[in-house]
Design a protein around this motif. Structure first.
Motif, PDB file in Angstrom:
ATOM      1  N   LEU A 263      37.124  40.969  43.599  1.00  0.00           N
ATOM      2  CA  LEU A 263      36.803  41.952  42.551  1.00  0.00           C
ATOM      3  C   LEU A 263      37.466  43.293  42.863  1.00  0.00           C
ATOM      4  CD1 LEU A 263      33.020  41.149  41.959  1.00  0.00           C
ATOM      5  CD2 LEU A 263      34.959  40.587  40.466  1.00  0.00           C
ATOM      6  N   ARG A 264      37.414  43.711  44.133  1.00  0.00           N
ATOM      7  CA  ARG A 264      38.054  44.963  44.531  1.00  0.00           C
ATOM      8  C   ARG A 264      39.570  44.866  44.383  1.00  0.00           C
ATOM      9  NH1 ARG A 264      37.398  45.743  49.881  1.00  0.00           N
ATOM     10  NH2 ARG A 264      38.474  47.707  49.666  1.00  0.00           N
ATOM     11  N   MET A 265      40.138  43.722  44.758  1.00  0.00           N
ATOM     12  CA  MET A 265      41.587  43.544  44.621  1.00  0.00           C
ATOM     13  C   MET A 265      42.001  43.584  43.161  1.00  0.00           C
ATOM     14  SD  MET A 265      42.756  40.643  47.270  1.00  0.00           S
ATOM     15  CE  MET A 265      42.158  40.622  48.938  1.00  0.00           C
ATOM     16  N   ASP A 266      41.219  42.939  42.316  1.00  0.00           N
ATOM     17  CA  ASP A 266      41.521  42.946  40.881  1.00  0.00           C
ATOM     18  C   ASP A 266      41.524  44.365  40.329  1.00  0.00           C
ATOM     19  OD1 ASP A 266      41.666  40.197  41.038  1.00  0.00           O
ATOM     20  OD2 ASP A 266      39.748  39.840  40.021  1.00  0.00           O
ATOM     21  N   ALA A 267      40.551  45.172  40.732  1.00  0.00           N
ATOM     22  CA  ALA A 267      40.479  46.561  40.271  1.00  0.00           C
ATOM     23  C   ALA A 267      41.688  47.357  40.773  1.00  0.00           C
ATOM     24  CB  ALA A 267      39.180  47.214  40.744  1.00  0.00           C
ATOM     25  N   TYR A 268      42.068  47.140  42.010  1.00  0.00           N
ATOM     26  CA  TYR A 268      43.225  47.822  42.582  1.00  0.00           C
ATOM     27  C   TYR A 268      44.502  47.446  41.824  1.00  0.00           C
ATOM     28  CZ  TYR A 268      46.861  49.083  45.951  1.00  0.00           C
ATOM     29  OH  TYR A 268      47.984  49.595  46.537  1.00  0.00           O
ATOM     30  N   LEU A 269      44.680  46.157  41.587  1.00  0.00           N
ATOM     31  CA  LEU A 269      45.880  45.713  40.861  1.00  0.00           C
ATOM     32  C   LEU A 269      45.889  46.241  39.427  1.00  0.00           C
ATOM     33  CD1 LEU A 269      46.251  42.042  42.105  1.00  0.00           C
ATOM     34  CD2 LEU A 269      47.783  43.965  42.562  1.00  0.00           C
ATOM     35  N   ALA A 270      44.739  46.238  38.782  1.00  0.00           N
ATOM     36  CA  ALA A 270      44.654  46.756  37.410  1.00  0.00           C
ATOM     37  C   ALA A 270      45.055  48.231  37.383  1.00  0.00           C
ATOM     38  CB  ALA A 270      43.239  46.575  36.857  1.00  0.00           C
ATOM     39  N   GLU A 271      44.637  48.970  38.393  1.00  0.00           N
ATOM     40  CA  GLU A 271      45.008  50.381  38.476  1.00  0.00           C
ATOM     41  C   GLU A 271      46.523  50.536  38.653  1.00  0.00           C
ATOM     42  OE1 GLU A 271      44.476  53.973  41.686  1.00  0.00           O
ATOM     43  OE2 GLU A 271      42.783  52.623  41.399  1.00  0.00           O
TER      44      GLU A 271
ATOM     45  N   LEU B 219      48.895  48.325  37.880  1.00  0.00           N
ATOM     46  CA  LEU B 219      49.599  47.836  36.694  1.00  0.00           C
ATOM     47  C   LEU B 219      49.359  48.729  35.483  1.00  0.00           C
ATOM     48  CD1 LEU B 219      48.993  44.006  37.105  1.00  0.00           C
ATOM     49  CD2 LEU B 219      51.113  45.271  37.542  1.00  0.00           C
ATOM     50  N   GLY B 220      48.282  49.508  35.512  1.00  0.00           N
ATOM     51  CA  GLY B 220      47.986  50.432  34.416  1.00  0.00           C
ATOM     52  C   GLY B 220      49.043  51.509  34.258  1.00  0.00           C
ATOM     53  N   ASN B 221      49.857  51.713  35.274  1.00  0.00           N
ATOM     54  CA  ASN B 221      50.943  52.694  35.209  1.00  0.00           C
ATOM     55  C   ASN B 221      52.148  52.172  34.437  1.00  0.00           C
ATOM     56  OD1 ASN B 221      49.491  54.545  36.815  1.00  0.00           O
ATOM     57  ND2 ASN B 221      50.176  53.520  38.667  1.00  0.00           N
ATOM     58  N   LEU B 222      52.126  50.889  34.096  1.00  0.00           N
ATOM     59  CA  LEU B 222      53.245  50.279  33.376  1.00  0.00           C
ATOM     60  C   LEU B 222      52.949  50.226  31.879  1.00  0.00           C
ATOM     61  CD1 LEU B 222      53.826  47.221  35.740  1.00  0.00           C
ATOM     62  CD2 LEU B 222      55.076  49.385  35.745  1.00  0.00           C
ATOM     63  N   SER B 223      54.016  50.171  31.100  1.00  0.00           N
ATOM     64  CA  SER B 223      53.845  50.043  29.651  1.00  0.00           C
ATOM     65  C   SER B 223      53.341  48.632  29.331  1.00  0.00           C
ATOM     66  CB  SER B 223      55.187  50.275  28.941  1.00  0.00           C
ATOM     67  OG  SER B 223      56.053  49.169  29.153  1.00  0.00           O
TER      68      SER B 223
END
Length: 151
Positions: free
Chosen positions: A108-116, A118-122
């Motif tokens: 769950l923590r890894m998913d949140a980190y990756l989402a953050e 990847l959120g910098n991408l269009s």
């Protein structure tokens, strides 16, 4: 396909993966286990039960070195080892319920980190990355099936 691009991608992916692992190895829960132990838990979580030899090869460890890693995880109750019913000379390792719970918590923590990250991408860049990842999963599974027939 340009082989140089493949190597550049693999190098970049390795650095990203290493950063991700290092971030999570500083977690107080995970400081009690080593990097190889953490990687073992992740491998078994994502790929399921496998032979000791296959997991040691995946980690890039000698079988004797991996036995030490597996023994420590067994002692902590995070994985279990049993005889391979198809080949009594081999041992299979798999996550215990305790090991699965630990990995799922950190997933769950890894998913949140990756989402953050990847959120910098269009949205278009995210979609392209998703397609590439799906292709890499397909390729990895084909290679895994091919290699598992060798053992």
């Amino acid at each position: 396909m340009n082989a140089c691009h493949v190597w550049q991608f693999m190098s970049s992916f390795h650095l990203f993966r290493r950063k991700l692992l290092l971030d999570f190895l500083h977690d107080p829960v995970l400081t009690s286990i080593g990097r190889s132990q953490f990687k073992t838990l992740m491998i078994l979580y994502h790929h399921g039960s496998d032979t000791m030899g296959a997991v040691s090869e995946y980690l890039g460890l000698e079988r004797g070195s991996f036995t030490t890693v597996a023994d420590a995880l067994i002692e902590q109750g995070l994985i279990q080892r049993e005889q391979n019913p198809r080949d009594r000379r081999q041992s299979l390792v798999s996550l215990s319920a305790k090991g699965k719970a630990l990995v799922e918590k950190d997933q769950l923590r890894m998913d949140a980190y990756l989402a953050e990250q990847l959120g910098n991408l269009s949205p278009d860049e995210q979609e392209r990355i998703e397609r590439v990842i799906e292709e890499l999963f397909t390729l990895a599974e084909l290679i895994r099936k091919k290699e598992s027939k060798l053992y």
